[in-house]
Design a protein around this motif. Structure first.
Motif, PDB file in Angstrom:
ATOM      1  N   MET A 120       0.857  -1.180   0.000  1.00  0.00           N
ATOM      2  CA  MET A 120       0.000   0.000   0.000  1.00  0.00           C
ATOM      3  C   MET A 120       0.896   1.233   0.000  1.00  0.00           C
ATOM      4  SD  MET A 120      -3.176  -1.202   0.240  1.00  0.00           S
ATOM      5  CE  MET A 120      -4.173  -0.026   1.089  1.00  0.00           C
ATOM      6  N   VAL A 177      -1.460  -6.282  -7.192  1.00  0.00           N
ATOM      7  CA  VAL A 177      -2.883  -6.545  -7.009  1.00  0.00           C
ATOM      8  C   VAL A 177      -3.085  -7.989  -6.574  1.00  0.00           C
ATOM      9  CG1 VAL A 177      -4.995  -6.879  -8.326  1.00  0.00           C
ATOM     10  CG2 VAL A 177      -3.776  -4.752  -8.500  1.00  0.00           C
ATOM     11  N   TRP A 212      -9.795   4.402  -0.898  1.00  0.00           N
ATOM     12  CA  TRP A 212      -8.843   3.772  -1.813  1.00  0.00           C
ATOM     13  C   TRP A 212      -8.105   2.643  -1.095  1.00  0.00           C
ATOM     14  CZ3 TRP A 212      -8.597   4.666  -6.926  1.00  0.00           C
ATOM     15  CH2 TRP A 212      -9.103   5.865  -7.427  1.00  0.00           C
ATOM     16  N   ASP A 213      -7.696   2.912   0.168  1.00  0.00           N
ATOM     17  CA  ASP A 213      -6.998   1.880   0.941  1.00  0.00           C
ATOM     18  C   ASP A 213      -7.841   0.622   1.069  1.00  0.00           C
ATOM     19  OD1 ASP A 213      -5.195   3.899   3.424  1.00  0.00           O
ATOM     20  OD2 ASP A 213      -4.854   3.496   1.295  1.00  0.00           O
ATOM     21  N   GLY A 214      -9.089   0.824   1.502  1.00  0.00           N
ATOM     22  CA  GLY A 214      -9.966  -0.322   1.694  1.00  0.00           C
ATOM     23  C   GLY A 214     -10.135  -1.128   0.416  1.00  0.00           C
ATOM     24  N   ALA A 215     -10.257  -0.420  -0.709  1.00  0.00           N
ATOM     25  CA  ALA A 215     -10.448  -1.109  -1.979  1.00  0.00           C
ATOM     26  C   ALA A 215      -9.182  -1.836  -2.415  1.00  0.00           C
ATOM     27  CB  ALA A 215     -10.874  -0.102  -3.046  1.00  0.00           C
ATOM     28  N   ARG A 216      -8.027  -1.139  -2.311  1.00  0.00           N
ATOM     29  CA  ARG A 216      -6.800  -1.790  -2.765  1.00  0.00           C
ATOM     30  C   ARG A 216      -6.419  -2.955  -1.855  1.00  0.00           C
ATOM     31  NH1 ARG A 216      -1.873   1.612  -3.794  1.00  0.00           N
ATOM     32  NH2 ARG A 216      -2.367   2.508  -1.773  1.00  0.00           N
ATOM     33  N   ALA A 217      -6.752  -2.827  -0.562  1.00  0.00           N
ATOM     34  CA  ALA A 217      -6.342  -3.880   0.378  1.00  0.00           C
ATOM     35  C   ALA A 217      -7.018  -5.209   0.065  1.00  0.00           C
ATOM     36  CB  ALA A 217      -6.656  -3.464   1.809  1.00  0.00           C
ATOM     37  N   ILE A 218      -8.189  -5.206  -0.560  1.00  0.00           N
ATOM     38  CA  ILE A 218      -8.774  -6.491  -0.928  1.00  0.00           C
ATOM     39  C   ILE A 218      -8.398  -6.877  -2.355  1.00  0.00           C
ATOM     40  CG2 ILE A 218     -10.680  -6.580   0.702  1.00  0.00           C
ATOM     41  CD1 ILE A 218     -12.504  -5.443  -1.346  1.00  0.00           C
ATOM     42  N   GLY A 219      -7.404  -6.181  -2.906  1.00  0.00           N
ATOM     43  CA  GLY A 219      -6.844  -6.622  -4.180  1.00  0.00           C
ATOM     44  C   GLY A 219      -7.533  -6.046  -5.398  1.00  0.00           C
ATOM     45  N   MET A 220      -8.267  -4.943  -5.240  1.00  0.00           N
ATOM     46  CA  MET A 220      -8.884  -4.324  -6.414  1.00  0.00           C
ATOM     47  C   MET A 220      -7.842  -3.590  -7.235  1.00  0.00           C
ATOM     48  SD  MET A 220     -12.476  -2.622  -5.428  1.00  0.00           S
ATOM     49  CE  MET A 220     -13.876  -3.561  -4.899  1.00  0.00           C
ATOM     50  N   THR A 221      -8.029  -3.591  -8.569  1.00  0.00           N
ATOM     51  CA  THR A 221      -7.179  -2.749  -9.403  1.00  0.00           C
ATOM     52  C   THR A 221      -7.663  -1.304  -9.274  1.00  0.00           C
ATOM     53  OG1 THR A 221      -8.615  -2.946 -11.310  1.00  0.00           O
ATOM     54  CG2 THR A 221      -6.858  -4.582 -11.100  1.00  0.00           C
ATOM     55  N   GLN A 252     -11.058  -0.983 -10.871  1.00  0.00           N
ATOM     56  CA  GLN A 252     -12.159  -1.554 -10.104  1.00  0.00           C
ATOM     57  C   GLN A 252     -12.497  -0.659  -8.918  1.00  0.00           C
ATOM     58  OE1 GLN A 252     -10.256  -5.289  -9.343  1.00  0.00           O
ATOM     59  NE2 GLN A 252     -11.437  -6.367 -10.896  1.00  0.00           N
TER      60      GLN A 252
END
Lengths: 246, 219, 226
Positions: free
Chosen positions: A52, A75, C122-131, C134
Motif C-alpha cells: 500500500m 494486485v 482507496w486503501d480499503g479497496a486496494r487492500a482487498i486486491g482491487m485494481t 475496479q
C-alpha cells in the motif's frame, strides 16, 4: 517454509527516513505484535508488506517468491494478504454484507449467490449475521471493525495485517473486536498486529517486536520483551504504558 | 489543406478595432454590473421587504433568463416603447450588465452572509448604524472572500461580450465574421479570434487560481 | 402616443414557439448526455499519471473554459467543416460545441468529486486486491457522483441558457423562432416578452428542482462539491 520474508526494507517520506532497514521472517501460524512509539514506522512497515506504500529499497517475498513492483503483481499479492485498518474504511454506499461480498464478486469474480453465501458465513463468524443488511452509518465502531475483519477474511488471506484495529474505538467497544482477533489467533492464522493493547499482545502474540528509529530495536517472546525488556528504550516505552498490568 | 493566415494579418487593423470594441463593452458592463450588483445584493439583505422583494425578483429574473434573449429584447422590443432608438452597444450593454448584476448580487449576498454574526454584534455594540457597520466592518472583510468569485464573473462578462455581435456591435467576433466573409477564410479568421480571446482570458483565469489559493491559505 | 399591446399574433403562433422550445430541449439534452460521458473521460485522463493522457485533457479543458462559447460555436460550424471535409448541420455543430464545452466543465467537477473521497476508501479497496479501475468503478465514483449532483444541475441550467446561441447559426430553437415570429408579425415587443417569460418559467422551475435536490442531499448528510 517461510510465509513472509522481508529483507532490508527502507522508506523515506520526503527528507524523513521512517524505515531504515527492516529484516523480518514470518512463519506460518506466527502471531507477531509490533509495538513502538508514534512515528516509529509501525504503520509504514505494515503498509509496505502489502505494498500500500512502496518501499524505497529492500525485498518482500511471499511463499519464497519475491514480489516485483508491477501493479498487476501487487494486485495479486493484496488478494492473498488481508488488511484491517484503524479507520475501518468500510464502503458507506454498501450494506455490511455488501462490503464483505465486494472482494469476492469484483476481485475473485464469484457469482453473486456464492459470494453472498460465503459473506454470510464470515459475518456469522464475527457475530454480525443479524446486521447483514445494515449500512455502516448505522453500525457502532466495534461492529464496523468486525465487518471490516469479515471483509478481509472473505478473501481467504494467507496472512492478516492489523493496523491499530482498536485505536479508533471507544473503550467499551474494544473488547468485542479483540475477542474476534483472539478467536482468529486460536485458529492458527498468521497475523501481524500493530497495537497499543499491550495486555492483549502479551496473551495472543507468539512474538513481539519493538520498533524504534525505523529499525527493530528488540524482539522476542512476549515474556522476553514485555516482562523482561533488555534495552533501555523498550523499558522506557513500557514504563509509559503503566496501565499495562500482567 | 493549407492554412493561410496572411489574409488575417492583412486585416490586423480590423481586429484591433474589434478588440477595442470588446474592451469598451467589457469595461462598461464590468463597472455597471458589479456596482448595480452591490446595490441589489445589499437590497437582498435589507430588513424592509420593500427593498428585499424587488431585489429578489430582479435577481431571480435576470439569472434565469438567457442573456441573448435580454439583448434582443432591448434591441428589438424596447424601442417599441421608447421614442428613441436603442443602439447595439446600449442593447448589449444593458443585457450583459443586468445579467451580471444579478449574478454578482448573489456573490455579494453570500459574502456578506459568510461574515459571522459576532462581527455585527461588535459593530452594533459600539453604536454603529446598519450602514456604518456594513461599510466599515462587514464589507471590507467580505470583499476579500468574494474576490475570486467576482473575478470569475469578470471573466464571464468578457466572454459574454461576443454576444453583442448578434446585434452587429463592432467587437472581436463581429470583426472575425467580417473578415471570414470577405476573404472566405473562416478557419483562419475564427481561429485567430479564438486565440486572441484565449490570450486575453488566460492570464485572468490564472490570476483567479492564484487568488483562490491565497484565500484558502489565509483562511 | 402609448403603445397598444397585442398578444394575439404571438399566441396564434404558439406551435411555432412550442417547436422551438422542443428543439432547445433537444440540444440541451444531447449536449448534457455527451458532455457527461466526455467529461468523465477527460477527468480520468486529467487525473492519470501518464502525461500523454493528462496534458491533452488539460489542454482541451483549458481551451474550452477560456474562450467564449459563441466563438467556439462559430468555429465548429464554419471552420471545422472545411478542415475535416464534413458538412455540419446547425444542430450537429451546436451539439458538438456544447458537449465539449460542458465536458470541460464537468471534468473539473468530476475531478473535485473524485478527489474529495477520503483516501481510506482507496486503501480499503486496494487492500482487498482491487485494481485502480475496479476501485474507481465500484467504490470511488458511486460515492463521488452523489456529491456532484448539485454542480451538474447548475451546469444543466446554465446550458439551457447557453443554447440560445444556436439562433445565430440559424438553428430553429426557441430564440430563433422568436426572431422569425417577430419579423412575421411586426410585434417584437410582445414576441420577445413572451419568449423571455417562457425561458424564465422553464429555467426557474429547473433551478427550483435543483435547489430542492440539494436540500435533500444536505439533509441526508452528504457533503457536496461545487
Amino acid at each position: 517454509m517461510t510465509l513472509l520474508k522481508v529483507g532490508g526494507l527502507t522508506k523515506k517520506f520526503g527528507p524523513q527516513a521512517v524505515l531504515r532497514g527492516i529484516d523480518l521472517d514470518v512463519q506460518p501460524g506466527e502471531r507477531i505484535a509490533i509495538l513502538g512509539a508514534s512515528g516509529s514506522g509501525k504503520s509504514t512497515l505494515l503498509r509496505c508488506l502489502n505494498f500500500m506504500e512502496m518501499p524505497d529499497s529492500g525485498t518482500v517475498a511471499l511463499d519464497d517468491q519475491v514480489v516485483g513492483r508491477r501493479e498487476n503483481e501487487l494486485v495479486k499479492v493484496r488478494q492473498r494478504i488481508g488488511m484491517v485498518f484503524q479507520q475501518f474504511n468500510l464502503f458507506p454506499h454498501m450494506t455490511a454484507i455488501g462490503n464483505v461480498m465486494e472482494g469476492l464478486r469484483t476481485v475473485r469474480r464469484f457469482a453473486k449467490r456464492d459470494a453472498r453465501a460465503r459473506a454470510e458465513k464470515e459475518l456469522a463468524r464475527v457475530g454480525l449475521a443479524d446486521k447483514a443488511e445494515t449500512y455502516p452509518a448505522h453500525l457502532s465502531g466495534g461492529q464496523k471493525q468486525r465487518v471490516a475483519i469479515a471483509r478481509a477474511l472473505a478473501m481467504d488471506p494467507e496472512l492478516l495485517l492489523f493496523d491499530e484495529p482498536t485505536s479508533a474505538l471507544d473503550p467499551e467497544l474494544v473488547g468485542e473486536v479483540l475477542n474476534v482477533i483472539r478467536a482468529l489467533a486460536e485458529e492458527g492464522r498468521t497475523m501481524l498486529l500493530v497495537t497499543h493493547e499491550l495486555g492483549f499482545a502479551y496473551h495472543v502474540a507468539t512474538r513481539v517486536i519493538f520498533l524504534a528509529d525505523g529499525t527493530i530495536h528488540e524482539q522476542g517472546t512476549p515474556d522476553e520483551v514485555l516482562k523482561h525488556p533488555k534495552k533501555e528504550r523498550t523499558q522506557a516505552f513500557l514504563a509509559r504504558h503503566k496501565e499495562f498490568s500482567l | 489543406m493549407k492554412w493561410d493566415f496572411s489574409s488575417v494579418f492583412a486585416n490586423t487593423d480590423a481586429l484591433v478595432v474589434g478588440a477595442a470594441g470588446t474592451l469598451h463593452i467589457f469595461a462598461i458592463c464590468l463597472v455597471a454590473g458589479l456596482s448595480l450588483g452591490l446595490v441589489v445584493g445589499l437590497g437582498r439583505y435589507a430588513r424592509t421587504p420593500w427593498f428585499r422583494w424587488p431585489a429578489t425578483a430582479f435577481v431571480e429574473f435576470f439569472r434565469n433568463t438567457p442573456v441573448l434573449v435580454q439583448i434582443l429584447w432591448f434591441y428589438f422590443a424596447l424601442p417599441m416603447l421608447m421614442p428613441f432608438e436603442i443602439s447595439p452597444l446600449a442593447a448589449a450593454a444593458l443585457g450583459i450588465s443586468l445579467n451580471s448584476a444579478a449574478f454578482s448580487a448573489e456573490i455579494y449576498r453570500g459574502g456578506i452572509q459568510s461574515i459571522e454574526p459576532g462581527q455585527w454584534d461588535g459593530a452594533r455594540a459600539l453604536g454603529m448604524s446598519w450602514g456604518q457597520a456594513m461599510r466599515r466592518i462587514i464589507l471590507p472583510q467580505a470583499l476579500k472572500r468574494m474576490t475570486p468569485a467576482l473575478t470569475n464573473r469578470a471573466i464571464e462578462i468578457f466572454k459574454m461580450s461576443t454576444l453583442a455581435s448578434a446585434v452587429a456591435y463592432v467587437e472581436l467576433l463581429q470583426q472575425g465574421k467580417l473578415i471570414a466573409s470577405l476573404n472566405y477564410n473562416p478557419i483562419e479568421a475564427y481561429t485567430t479570434v479564438a486565440v486572441i480571446f484565449f490570450v486575453f482570458l488566460w492570464p485572468m483565469v490564472q490570476f483567479t487560481y492564484v487568488l483562490e489559493r491565497r484565500l484558502r491559505r489565509s483562511e | 402616443m402609448t403603445y397598444r399591446w397585442d398578444f394575439t399574433p404571438v399566441l396564434a403562433n404558439a406551435p411555432l414557439l412550442a417547436e422551438g422550445l422542443v428543439n432547445t430541449l433537444k440540444v440541451t439534452g444531447v449536449s448534457l448526455g455527451c458532455g457527461l460521458a466526455i467529461g468523465l473521460a477527460l477527468a480520468l485522463m486529467r487525473l492519470s499519471r501518464h502525461r500523454l493522457a493528462s496534458w491533452p485533457a488539460g489542454f482541451v479543458i483549458e481551451v474550452f473554459r477560456t474562450t467564449p462559447p459563441l466563438v467556439q460555436l462559430f468555429w465548429f460550424f464554419f471552420a471545422l467543416p472545411l478542415i475535416v471535409g464534413l458538412s455540419m448541420t446547425p444542430f450537429l455543430a451546436a451539439c458538438v460545441t456544447f458537449s465539449i464545452q460542458s465536458a470541460a466543465f464537468f471534468a473539473e467537477v468530476f475531478r473535485a468529486g473524485i478527489q474529495s473521497i477520503e483516501r481510506g476508501q482507496w486503501d480499503g479497496a486496494r487492500a482487498i486486491g482491487m485494481t485502480h479501475g475496479q476501485a474507481l468503478q465500484r467504490i470511488i465514483l458511486p460515492q463521488a457522483v452523489k456529491r456532484m449532483i448539485p454542480a451538474f444541475m447548475e451546469r444543466a441550467i446554465e446550458l439551457m441558457k447557453t443554447t440560445t446561441l444556436v439562433a445565430t447559426i440559424a438553428y430553429a430553437d426557441l430564440l430563433f423562432a422568436a426572431n422569425e415570429l417577430s419579423q412575421k408579425t411586426f410585434r417584437p415587443l410582445e414576441t420577445y416578452t413572451v419568449v423571455a417569460l417562457i425561458y424564465f418559467v422553464v429555467i426557474f422551475l429547473a433551478s427550483q428542482i435543483a435547489r430542492l435536490l440539494e436540500l435533500r442531499l444536505a439533509r441526508s448528510g452528504e457533503s457536496t462539491v461545487h
